[in-house]
Design an enzyme around this catalytic site. Structure first.
Site, PDB file in Angstrom:
ATOM      1  N   HIS A   1      -1.413  18.955 -13.401  1.00 29.93           N
ATOM      2  CA  HIS A   1      -0.586  19.564 -12.858  1.00 29.93           C
ATOM      3  C   HIS A   1      -2.625  20.252 -11.805  1.00 29.93           C
ATOM      4  O   HIS A   1      -2.409  19.710 -10.149  1.00 29.93           O
ATOM      5  CB  HIS A   1      -0.768  21.048 -13.069  1.00 29.93           C
ATOM      6  N   GLU A   2      -3.600  19.993 -12.199  1.00 32.04           N
ATOM      7  CA  GLU A   2      -4.748  20.479 -11.507  1.00 32.04           C
ATOM      8  C   GLU A   2      -4.977  18.784 -10.554  1.00 32.04           C
ATOM      9  O   GLU A   2      -5.110  19.401  -9.789  1.00 32.04           O
ATOM     10  CB  GLU A   2      -5.891  20.598 -12.299  1.00 32.04           C
TER      11      GLU A   2
ATOM     12  N   HIS B   1      -3.163  19.097  -7.687  1.00 26.82           N
ATOM     13  CA  HIS B   1      -3.955  20.062  -6.373  1.00 26.82           C
ATOM     14  C   HIS B   1      -4.503  18.484  -5.648  1.00 26.82           C
ATOM     15  O   HIS B   1      -4.832  18.629  -4.572  1.00 26.82           O
ATOM     16  CB  HIS B   1      -4.177  21.024  -6.935  1.00 26.82           C
TER      17      HIS B   1
ATOM     18  N   TYR C   1      -2.630  27.062   1.145  1.00 27.97           N
ATOM     19  CA  TYR C   1      -2.267  27.633  -0.614  1.00 27.97           C
ATOM     20  C   TYR C   1      -1.804  29.603   0.094  1.00 27.97           C
ATOM     21  O   TYR C   1      -2.877  29.886  -0.133  1.00 27.97           O
ATOM     22  CB  TYR C   1      -3.955  27.375  -0.630  1.00 27.97           C
TER      23      TYR C   1
ATOM     24  N   GLU D   1       1.720  24.123  -4.460  1.00 35.47           N
ATOM     25  CA  GLU D   1       2.120  25.099  -6.354  1.00 35.47           C
ATOM     26  C   GLU D   1       3.157  24.222  -7.023  1.00 35.47           C
ATOM     27  O   GLU D   1       3.469  23.148  -8.150  1.00 35.47           O
ATOM     28  CB  GLU D   1       2.316  26.314  -6.795  1.00 35.47           C
TER      29      GLU D   1
ATOM     30  N   ASP E   1      -1.631  37.280  -5.833  1.00 31.73           N
ATOM     31  CA  ASP E   1      -1.120  35.902  -5.865  1.00 31.73           C
ATOM     32  C   ASP E   1      -1.164  34.387  -4.909  1.00 31.73           C
ATOM     33  O   ASP E   1      -0.451  33.758  -4.835  1.00 31.73           O
ATOM     34  CB  ASP E   1      -0.121  35.619  -6.824  1.00 31.73           C
TER      35      ASP E   1
ATOM     36  N   HIS F   1       2.466  30.899  -7.468  1.00 38.15           N
ATOM     37  CA  HIS F   1       2.956  31.061  -8.823  1.00 38.15           C
ATOM     38  C   HIS F   1       4.046  31.263  -8.851  1.00 38.15           C
ATOM     39  O   HIS F   1       4.407  30.983 -10.189  1.00 38.15           O
ATOM     40  CB  HIS F   1       2.157  31.072  -9.654  1.00 38.15           C
TER      41      HIS F   1
END
Ligand SMILES: [Zn+2]
Lengths: 368, 88
Positions: free
Chosen positions: A186-187, A190, A201, A210, A283, A288
């Site tokens: 996932h990271e 990005h 974002y 996301e 957020d 998310h």
């Protein structure tokens, strides 16, 4: 950084810090806090609005970050194309990045399981990009992959700082963030988004950012386990929650909103459909939270098509992300339309397109 | 002095809030020193964060400043973990 002009703090005395006792501390789900905010704290609406207002300026900044943030690291001399160039650093519980180098490409595994997991997770993500999508690293030209582990103290988070991945060891709620391979992927995804569609974002483009990370995170996990779509758990962060939390993971692409329901954490707030889209300034505008909608569309497409999710559903998402047709502030509908064009270009008017249109229709995102 | 720390974002997108009231505390002066340093380096509007990074609001007696990972000053980092940790 600029000094705040509105601080009330004036007179101070320097002395050693001692243990203290707060009057109030809790972890509250965003939807509850939204209500609290309206009732108790007029200051809370302002920041969200200012964030929205600043968003246009931020977009420019992000463009620059993408360019200027291109890693200082370069591909080592003599390195082969189509091979990963991984480096794992140990932040040694500090917050200075990257920390001390503990494992380079080709080095044997050491004793630190966290380092080994990070190294393996980078390798798995690199391999899916290469074998599944013929992409050489996240930038397409062999970018070295850098991760720092053991970041901060009691640090329950992982993030992408524009150049590298950063992983904490967890806290009372979360375990070590290198445990689920989908979190590592996932990271890294990005980074993939940063080098391609570069979705802003915030708000819907932020939720797309996301969601793309969750999609590729889940695909890497399925690729590693060699699972077909019907056998995958479609969970993000399974194994990450400590025994104190009632839940199976952080997010569920199969059933958004069902990953956890806990006394302290609250309930998983993710919607699966547009009609339940959560409007919030928190957020980064619920990035998310509302990612549940495109996540679920991907799940519906992949399970409808069956087989290995990265081969057809994943290809459509990859083509959409890298196709260059989307603006950085793309909405869900913009993205959905781009997937339709990508599916047509790749597979023609076949079952892929039919399943795709059905998936978006089921989550309430228009494609027309 | 009431010091509130709100942490938002992060991989989980779950918020956390904690507050410390320094009145009638023997170590109030130490808190105030740390707060002054942390707030001086804060910003009036939320800074651009990084994907999955935590963002923070530090509110002191009703006035709020902002900061975000991974660019906290030493004082901000200490104040934030101190406020969030104590009641965990
Ligand atoms: Zn993320």
């Amino acid at each position: 950084m600029v000094a705040s002009s509105d601080s009330h703090v004036t007179q101070c005395h320097i002395a050693a810090m001692k243990a203290t006792h707060p009057v109030f501390c809790t972890i509250v789900p965003p939807h509850v806090l939204d209500k609290l905010a309206q009732a108790d704290d007029p200051d809370l609406a302002g920041p969200a609005r200012r964030t929205l207002e600043a968003d246009a300026a931020q977009r420019t900044h992000r463009r620059l970050t993408t360019v200027l943030g291109a890693p200082a690291a370069t591909v080592p001399q003599g390195a082969a194309a189509g091979k990963p160039h991984r480096t794992v650093y140990d932040a040694q519980h500090g917050q200075r990045l990257p920390g001390v180098k503990v494992r380079g490409e080709g080095d044997e595994p050491g004793r630190d399981a966290t380092v080994n997991r990070a190294y393996a997770g980078l390798g798995a993500t690199f391999e899916l990009l290469l074998k599944g999508f013929e992409r050489d690293s996240i930038d397409g030209t062999g970018l070295p992959l850098v991760a720092s582990v053991h970041y901060g103290e009691n640090y329950g988070n992982a993030f992408w700082d524009g150049r590298q991945m950063v992983f904490g060891d967890g806290d009372e709620i979360f375990r070590d963030f290198t445990i689920p391979v989908d979190v590592i992927a996932h990271e890294l995804a990005h980074g993939l988004t940063q080098y391609t569609a570069n979705f802003t974002y915030f708000g819907q483009p932020g939720a797309l950012n996301e969601s793309v990370s969750d999609v590729f995170g889940s695909l890497v996990k399925q690729y590693v386990n060699d699972e077909t779509a019907d056998r995958a758990d479609w969970l993000i962060g399974a194994g990450l929650l400590t025994e104190r939390v009632t839940g199976v993971a952080l997010r569920s692409m199969k059933a958004p909103g069902t990953a956890y329901d806990d006394d302290v954490l609250g309930k998983d707030p993710q919607p699966a459909k547009m009609e339940d889209y959560v409007r919030t300034g928190r957020d980064n505008g619920g990035v998310h939270i509302n990612s549940g909608i495109p996540n679920h569309a991907f799940y519906l497409l992949a399970t409808d098509l069956g087989g290995r999710a990265w081969e057809r559903a994943g290809q459509i998402w990859y083509d959409t992300l890298t196709g260059g047709s989307l603006e950085v502030d793309a909405s869900f509908a913009d993205f959905a339309r781009a997937t339709v064009a990508a599916a047509r270009a790749r597979f023609g008017d076949g079952e892929e397109l039919e399943a795709l249109l059905k998936a978006w229709s089921l989550v309430g995102v228009p494609t027309g | 002095m009431r010091i509130g720390v709100r942490r938002t974002g992060g991989f989980a997108g779950i918020e956390r809030y904690a507050e410390v009231d320094t009145s009638e505390r023997p170590d109030a002066g130490e808190w105030h020193a740390l707060v002054e340093e942390a707030v001086a380096a804060g910003r009036g509007t939320p800074p651009v964060g990084v994907p999955d990074g935590f963002s923070y609001q530090i509110t002191v007696d009703g006035e709020t400043v902002y900061c975000a990972d991974p660019r906290l000053t030493e004082a901000q980092s200490r104040l934030i973990s101190q406020v969030l940790k104590e009641g965990a």
